[in-house]
Design a protein around this motif. Structure first.
Motif, mmCIF file in Angstrom:
data_model
loop_
_atom_site.group_PDB
_atom_site.id
_atom_site.type_symbol
_atom_site.label_atom_id
_atom_site.label_comp_id
_atom_site.label_asym_id
_atom_site.label_seq_id
_atom_site.Cartn_x
_atom_site.Cartn_y
_atom_site.Cartn_z
ATOM 1 N N ARG A 81 0.838 -1.201 0.000
ATOM 2 C CA ARG A 81 0.000 0.000 0.000
ATOM 3 C C ARG A 81 0.868 1.243 0.000
ATOM 4 N N LEU A 82 0.460 2.213 -0.804
ATOM 5 C CA LEU A 82 1.054 3.549 -0.795
ATOM 6 C C LEU A 82 -0.003 4.505 -0.294
ATOM 7 N N GLY A 83 0.229 5.081 0.877
ATOM 8 C CA GLY A 83 -0.691 6.072 1.417
ATOM 9 C C GLY A 83 -0.233 7.465 1.028
ATOM 10 N N THR A 84 -0.730 8.458 1.724
ATOM 11 C CA THR A 84 -0.308 9.834 1.479
ATOM 12 C C THR A 84 1.112 10.050 1.988
ATOM 13 N N LYS A 85 1.371 9.547 3.211
ATOM 14 C CA LYS A 85 2.690 9.691 3.829
ATOM 15 C C LYS A 85 3.351 8.348 4.115
ATOM 16 N N SER A 86 2.615 7.267 3.998
ATOM 17 C CA SER A 86 3.129 5.963 4.427
ATOM 18 C C SER A 86 3.274 4.973 3.280
ATOM 19 N N ILE A 87 4.218 4.057 3.485
ATOM 20 C CA ILE A 87 4.451 2.946 2.572
ATOM 21 C C ILE A 87 4.370 1.675 3.413
ATOM 22 N N GLY A 119 6.149 14.019 9.735
ATOM 23 C CA GLY A 119 5.884 13.273 8.515
ATOM 24 C C GLY A 119 5.548 14.218 7.374
ATOM 25 N N ILE A 120 5.903 13.796 6.172
ATOM 26 C CA ILE A 120 5.618 14.586 4.974
ATOM 27 C C ILE A 120 4.999 13.672 3.927
ATOM 28 N N PRO A 121 4.292 14.239 2.952
ATOM 29 C CA PRO A 121 3.767 13.402 1.866
ATOM 30 C C PRO A 121 4.904 12.716 1.107
ATOM 31 N N ILE A 122 4.624 11.513 0.634
ATOM 32 C CA ILE A 122 5.603 10.801 -0.189
ATOM 33 C C ILE A 122 5.920 11.680 -1.394
ATOM 34 N N PRO A 123 7.198 11.973 -1.639
ATOM 35 C CA PRO A 123 7.534 12.775 -2.822
ATOM 36 C C PRO A 123 6.972 12.124 -4.094
ATOM 37 N N GLN A 124 6.421 12.934 -4.970
ATOM 38 C CA GLN A 124 5.800 12.413 -6.195
ATOM 39 C C GLN A 124 6.783 11.574 -7.005
#
Length: 143
Positions: A81-87, A119-124
């Motif tokens: 799963r790839l969330g907004t901030k989590s993997i 925490g930050i959003p996963i970089p695009q």
């Protein structure tokens, strides 16, 4: 089906007084596999790690069999799963010689800004590389 595998040879220092690998060392093996995954996918930048990176927020491990000195292990990973901030990674450890399952579980990582301590959003760019890699290895569940 795992999209990345990492080989590990058990060392003497990994053992506990009972002569098998200490349960905490499994996390070290998992960490080694995750770093290998990041390098393979192209999201590991050792020069940027002080500014942004990932931190562990959850680990789940089912211990299925003991690990003995000298065993060669294979740690398989896939992004579940790839969330907004989590993997979220699914993983499995098995004997390299005969495929005997040793452990399985999940690991959740959060992208993190060390300077801001949050925490930050996963970089695009990371998101795109992870999805591309996972799909190229047969994991078509990510979007």
């Amino acid at each position: 089906m795992f999209t990345y595998t990492h080989s590990i040879t058990v060392r003497y220092r990994d053992l506990d007084p009972q002569g098998h690998v200490n349960n905490a060392v499994y996390l070290t093996y998992l960490e080694s596999a995750r770093i290998g995954y990041y390098q393979q996918v192209g999201i590991y930048d050792p020069d940027a790690r002080l500014l942004t990176g990932m931190v562990v927020v959850r680990n789940e491990i089912d211990y299925l069999a003991p690990i003995q000195l000298g065993m060669k292990l294979r740690v398989g990973l896939r992004v579940a799963r790839l969330g907004t901030k989590s993997i979220t990674f699914d993983f499995k450890m098995e004997s390299e010689s005969d495929g005997t399952p040793i452990a399985r579980g999940k690991s959740v990582m959060v992208t993190y800004d060390n300077a801001a301590e949050q925490g930050i959003p996963i970089p695009q760019e990371w998101r795109e590389k992870i999805i591309q890699y996972e799909k190229s290895k047969g994991n078509h569940e990510l979007t």
